[in-house]
Design a protein around this motif. Structure first.
Motif, PDB file in Angstrom:
ATOM      1  N   UNK A  22       2.804  -0.648  -4.922  1.00  0.00           N
ATOM      2  CA  UNK A  22       4.187  -0.388  -4.542  1.00  0.00           C
ATOM      3  C   UNK A  22       4.246   0.268  -3.163  1.00  0.00           C
ATOM      4  N   UNK A  23       3.389   1.241  -2.928  1.00  0.00           N
ATOM      5  CA  UNK A  23       3.340   1.899  -1.615  1.00  0.00           C
ATOM      6  C   UNK A  23       2.952   0.921  -0.505  1.00  0.00           C
ATOM      7  N   UNK A  24       2.106  -0.051  -0.857  1.00  0.00           N
ATOM      8  CA  UNK A  24       1.614  -1.006   0.136  1.00  0.00           C
ATOM      9  C   UNK A  24       2.515  -2.227   0.291  1.00  0.00           C
ATOM     10  N   UNK A  25       3.497  -2.360  -0.580  1.00  0.00           N
ATOM     11  CA  UNK A  25       4.411  -3.497  -0.505  1.00  0.00           C
ATOM     12  C   UNK A  25       3.785  -4.806  -0.942  1.00  0.00           C
ATOM     13  N   UNK A  26       2.842  -4.722  -1.899  1.00  0.00           N
ATOM     14  CA  UNK A  26       2.198  -5.920  -2.423  1.00  0.00           C
ATOM     15  C   UNK A  26       2.220  -5.866  -3.942  1.00  0.00           C
ATOM     16  N   UNK A  27       1.835  -6.973  -4.570  1.00  0.00           N
ATOM     17  CA  UNK A  27       1.775  -7.017  -6.028  1.00  0.00           C
ATOM     18  C   UNK A  27       0.504  -6.330  -6.523  1.00  0.00           C
ATOM     19  N   UNK A  28       0.572  -5.790  -7.731  1.00  0.00           N
ATOM     20  CA  UNK A  28      -0.580  -5.119  -8.324  1.00  0.00           C
ATOM     21  C   UNK A  28      -1.771  -6.060  -8.424  1.00  0.00           C
ATOM     22  N   UNK A  29      -1.531  -7.307  -8.813  1.00  0.00           N
ATOM     23  CA  UNK A  29      -2.607  -8.285  -8.934  1.00  0.00           C
ATOM     24  C   UNK A  29      -3.283  -8.573  -7.605  1.00  0.00           C
ATOM     25  N   UNK A  30      -2.497  -8.568  -6.538  1.00  0.00           N
ATOM     26  CA  UNK A  30      -3.056  -8.780  -5.200  1.00  0.00           C
ATOM     27  C   UNK A  30      -3.982  -7.625  -4.830  1.00  0.00           C
ATOM     28  N   UNK A  31      -3.537  -6.391  -5.090  1.00  0.00           N
ATOM     29  CA  UNK A  31      -4.374  -5.232  -4.800  1.00  0.00           C
ATOM     30  C   UNK A  31      -5.667  -5.291  -5.615  1.00  0.00           C
ATOM     31  N   UNK A  32      -5.548  -5.662  -6.865  1.00  0.00           N
ATOM     32  CA  UNK A  32      -6.730  -5.777  -7.721  1.00  0.00           C
ATOM     33  C   UNK A  32      -7.739  -6.753  -7.126  1.00  0.00           C
ATOM     34  N   UNK A  33      -7.258  -7.889  -6.671  1.00  0.00           N
ATOM     35  CA  UNK A  33      -8.152  -8.896  -6.088  1.00  0.00           C
ATOM     36  C   UNK A  33      -8.762  -8.424  -4.774  1.00  0.00           C
ATOM     37  N   UNK A  34      -8.016  -7.692  -3.976  1.00  0.00           N
ATOM     38  CA  UNK A  34      -8.560  -7.156  -2.723  1.00  0.00           C
ATOM     39  C   UNK A  34      -9.648  -6.133  -3.043  1.00  0.00           C
TER      40      UNK A  34
END
Length: 111
Positions: A33-45
């Motif tokens: 949320x802080x990064x303006x992306x989806x949780x799944x995207x952060x997980x993959x990164x």
């Protein structure tokens, strides 16, 4: 290395993104949320399944309260004291660096 169809994933440099998020006591959802992306995207990164770019790293550094270089050099969950000292001193004024070195020399002499 996680399973992925991305041929560049194996060459992507590992990061301490997950460790910095955990150090700041953020869930993936809160961080995303802080990064303006989806949780799944952060997980993959975090798992090196998706690439990151400079903009992402700069946003993450701001969100996690660290420097971009910390994602590659410093695991906050397993601090490396010499690296921490260097990191802090490199941001100090030349006068403060000299004072810190004088203090360190005195401590080492005292044993």
């Amino acid at each position: 290395m996680p399973k992925t169809t991305d041929p560049l994933a194996a060459t992507r440099k590992p990061t301490f993104l997950r460790e910095w998020r955990k150090f700041r006591e953020l869930s993936q959802l809160e961080a995303a949320d802080r990064l303006g992306i989806k949780q799944g995207t952060l997980s993959k990164i975090e798992r090196r399944e998706l690439p990151y770019n400079q903009d992402f790293l700069e946003k993450a550094a701001l969100a996690y309260g660290c420097d971009v270089e910390d994602f590659f050099a410093n695991n906050p969950l397993k601090p490396d004291t010499p690296k921490l000292i260097y990191s802090k001193l490199s941001k100090a004024s030349p006068q403060m660096q000299k004072r810190a070195l004088d203090i360190l020399d005195a401590l080492l002499k005292a044993g």
